[in-house]
Each structure stands twice: as C-alpha cells, then as structure tokens.
Design a protein around this motif. Structure first.
Motif, PDB file in Angstrom:
ATOM      1  N   TRP A  33       0.818  -1.210   0.000  1.00  0.00           N
ATOM      2  CA  TRP A  33       0.000   0.000   0.000  1.00  0.00           C
ATOM      3  C   TRP A  33       0.850   1.257   0.000  1.00  0.00           C
ATOM      4  O   TRP A  33       1.964   1.267   0.510  1.00  0.00           O
ATOM      5  CB  TRP A  33      -0.899   0.038   1.242  1.00  0.00           C
ATOM      6  N   TYR A  34       0.293   2.304  -0.569  1.00  0.00           N
ATOM      7  CA  TYR A  34       0.802   3.660  -0.396  1.00  0.00           C
ATOM      8  C   TYR A  34      -0.247   4.400   0.414  1.00  0.00           C
ATOM      9  O   TYR A  34      -1.442   4.298   0.128  1.00  0.00           O
ATOM     10  CB  TYR A  34       0.996   4.379  -1.734  1.00  0.00           C
ATOM     11  N   GLY A  46      -5.547   5.721   1.041  1.00  0.00           N
ATOM     12  CA  GLY A  46      -4.601   4.639   0.809  1.00  0.00           C
ATOM     13  C   GLY A  46      -4.843   4.034  -0.556  1.00  0.00           C
ATOM     14  O   GLY A  46      -5.992   3.962  -1.009  1.00  0.00           O
ATOM     15  N   PHE A  47      -3.770   3.624  -1.230  1.00  0.00           N
ATOM     16  CA  PHE A  47      -3.877   3.045  -2.566  1.00  0.00           C
ATOM     17  C   PHE A  47      -3.030   1.790  -2.651  1.00  0.00           C
ATOM     18  O   PHE A  47      -1.909   1.757  -2.141  1.00  0.00           O
ATOM     19  CB  PHE A  47      -3.380   4.028  -3.638  1.00  0.00           C
ATOM     20  N   ALA A  48      -3.563   0.783  -3.313  1.00  0.00           N
ATOM     21  CA  ALA A  48      -2.805  -0.447  -3.529  1.00  0.00           C
ATOM     22  C   ALA A  48      -1.632  -0.160  -4.462  1.00  0.00           C
ATOM     23  O   ALA A  48      -1.779   0.548  -5.460  1.00  0.00           O
ATOM     24  CB  ALA A  48      -3.702  -1.515  -4.137  1.00  0.00           C
ATOM     25  N   VAL A  76      -5.478  13.600  -5.469  1.00  0.00           N
ATOM     26  CA  VAL A  76      -5.544  13.148  -4.076  1.00  0.00           C
ATOM     27  C   VAL A  76      -6.536  12.006  -3.888  1.00  0.00           C
ATOM     28  O   VAL A  76      -6.361  11.155  -3.020  1.00  0.00           O
ATOM     29  CB  VAL A  76      -5.899  14.347  -3.163  1.00  0.00           C
ATOM     30  N   LYS A  77      -7.554  11.953  -4.726  1.00  0.00           N
ATOM     31  CA  LYS A  77      -8.559  10.897  -4.605  1.00  0.00           C
ATOM     32  C   LYS A  77      -8.175   9.626  -5.366  1.00  0.00           C
ATOM     33  O   LYS A  77      -8.913   8.661  -5.363  1.00  0.00           O
ATOM     34  CB  LYS A  77      -9.906  11.412  -5.098  1.00  0.00           C
ATOM     35  N   GLY A  78      -7.033   9.638  -6.043  1.00  0.00           N
ATOM     36  CA  GLY A  78      -6.573   8.450  -6.745  1.00  0.00           C
ATOM     37  C   GLY A  78      -7.009   8.357  -8.187  1.00  0.00           C
ATOM     38  O   GLY A  78      -6.801   7.333  -8.833  1.00  0.00           O
ATOM     39  N   ARG A  79      -7.608   9.406  -8.721  1.00  0.00           N
ATOM     40  CA  ARG A  79      -8.013   9.397 -10.132  1.00  0.00           C
ATOM     41  C   ARG A  79      -6.830   9.765 -11.007  1.00  0.00           C
ATOM     42  O   ARG A  79      -6.072  10.690 -10.680  1.00  0.00           O
ATOM     43  CB  ARG A  79      -9.147  10.397 -10.363  1.00  0.00           C
ATOM     44  N   VAL A  80      -6.671   9.063 -12.109  1.00  0.00           N
ATOM     45  CA  VAL A  80      -5.615   9.400 -13.074  1.00  0.00           C
ATOM     46  C   VAL A  80      -6.061  10.645 -13.829  1.00  0.00           C
ATOM     47  O   VAL A  80      -7.131  10.670 -14.428  1.00  0.00           O
ATOM     48  CB  VAL A  80      -5.367   8.228 -14.056  1.00  0.00           C
ATOM     49  N   THR A  81      -5.243  11.688 -13.766  1.00  0.00           N
ATOM     50  CA  THR A  81      -5.591  12.944 -14.437  1.00  0.00           C
ATOM     51  C   THR A  81      -4.799  13.155 -15.724  1.00  0.00           C
ATOM     52  O   THR A  81      -5.207  13.944 -16.562  1.00  0.00           O
ATOM     53  CB  THR A  81      -5.374  14.147 -13.504  1.00  0.00           C
ATOM     54  N   ALA A  82      -3.673  12.446 -15.870  1.00  0.00           N
ATOM     55  CA  ALA A  82      -2.862  12.561 -17.090  1.00  0.00           C
ATOM     56  C   ALA A  82      -1.875  11.405 -17.120  1.00  0.00           C
ATOM     57  O   ALA A  82      -1.575  10.798 -16.089  1.00  0.00           O
ATOM     58  CB  ALA A  82      -2.117  13.888 -17.116  1.00  0.00           C
ATOM     59  N   SER A  83      -1.376  11.100 -18.312  1.00  0.00           N
ATOM     60  CA  SER A  83      -0.343  10.073 -18.440  1.00  0.00           C
ATOM     61  C   SER A  83       0.534  10.396 -19.632  1.00  0.00           C
ATOM     62  O   SER A  83       0.123  11.099 -20.554  1.00  0.00           O
ATOM     63  CB  SER A  83      -0.958   8.679 -18.565  1.00  0.00           C
ATOM     64  N   GLN A  84       1.752   9.868 -19.591  1.00  0.00           N
ATOM     65  CA  GLN A  84       2.724  10.037 -20.667  1.00  0.00           C
ATOM     66  C   GLN A  84       3.580   8.785 -20.687  1.00  0.00           C
ATOM     67  O   GLN A  84       3.884   8.207 -19.641  1.00  0.00           O
ATOM     68  CB  GLN A  84       3.650  11.190 -20.356  1.00  0.00           C
TER      69      GLN A  84
END
Length: 126
Positions: A33-34, A46-48, A76-84
C-alpha cells in the motif's frame, strides 16, 4: 434572494476549505500500500501498490506513479488525471508543487501537472 447568495457563498467557502485540507504532505510505502498524509499527519487515502506502480514523487495536490511503460499523474482521490509514456518523458528527476522535471537524453524537460511540456534546456554533462 440575498440570503440565498450568502448561503451559497458560505457553502462554497466551506468546500474550498475542505479541498485545501486535502493536500499531500507525505506518501508512505507500507507493504502493498501507499498511504497519503496531510500536513497534520492525518491519513487522506490509501492506494494499492498494484494500482499505482512505483511512486516517483508528489506535489501538494498530485502524485506521479510509474508502471507498465507509463508515468501517470494521480489526484488526491486516486483518479488518473494525465499520463505520458516513459519514452516521451525520460527519467523523472523531481516533482514539486506544480511541476515535474525529467531528463531525456541530453535534455532537461519541465512538465506541468497535466503532463504538458512547459520548458526544456540542455542537460549538463554527466
């Protein structure tokens, strides 16, 4: 009518205060966990580890995970907002309140928290 506007303004301020309290101060790795903590030491979320990958850095309102050939920005809520893709970014060197700095070959690249490149410069020789 005026009372309604004042009530709405107070509610908006309340939610703004709650959102401001949801700033990342520290991320702790705990087994699989993180755990995200605020400035008062209170756990935010907490996030797996399997859903995030490896945390490579964080700002006050986001963190960067590295997994499966991609860097992903999480709120902060664990949603992916961007990726590269890692091949576009190179190696992430640091993450600050609003920016991500990476090194790709002989260049230092600066990204915003939406993974849009905002600047670059030649990297010093290693």
């Amino acid at each position: 009518m005026k009372r309604g506007r004042i009530s709405l303004a107070l509610i908006a301020l309340l939610f703004a205060g709650i959102a401001a309290a949801q700033e990342i101060s520290y991320i702790e790795s705990d087994g699989n966990w993180y755990r995200l903590y605020d400035a008062k030491g209170k756990q935010i979320k907490g996030f797996a580890r399997s859903s995030v990958g490896e945390v490579v850095g964080w700002g006050s309102t986001f963190f960067v995970g590295k997994s499966s050939g991609f860097y992903r920005i999480f709120d902060v809520k664990g949603r992916v907002t961007a990726s590269q893709s890692i091949s576009n970014v190179g190696e992430v060197l640091s993450v600050s309140a609003e920016t991500i700095t990476s090194r790709k070959g002989s260049w230092i690249l600066i990204w915003d928290k939406k993974f849009k490149k905002t600047g670059s410069r030649p990297a010093p020789n290693r």
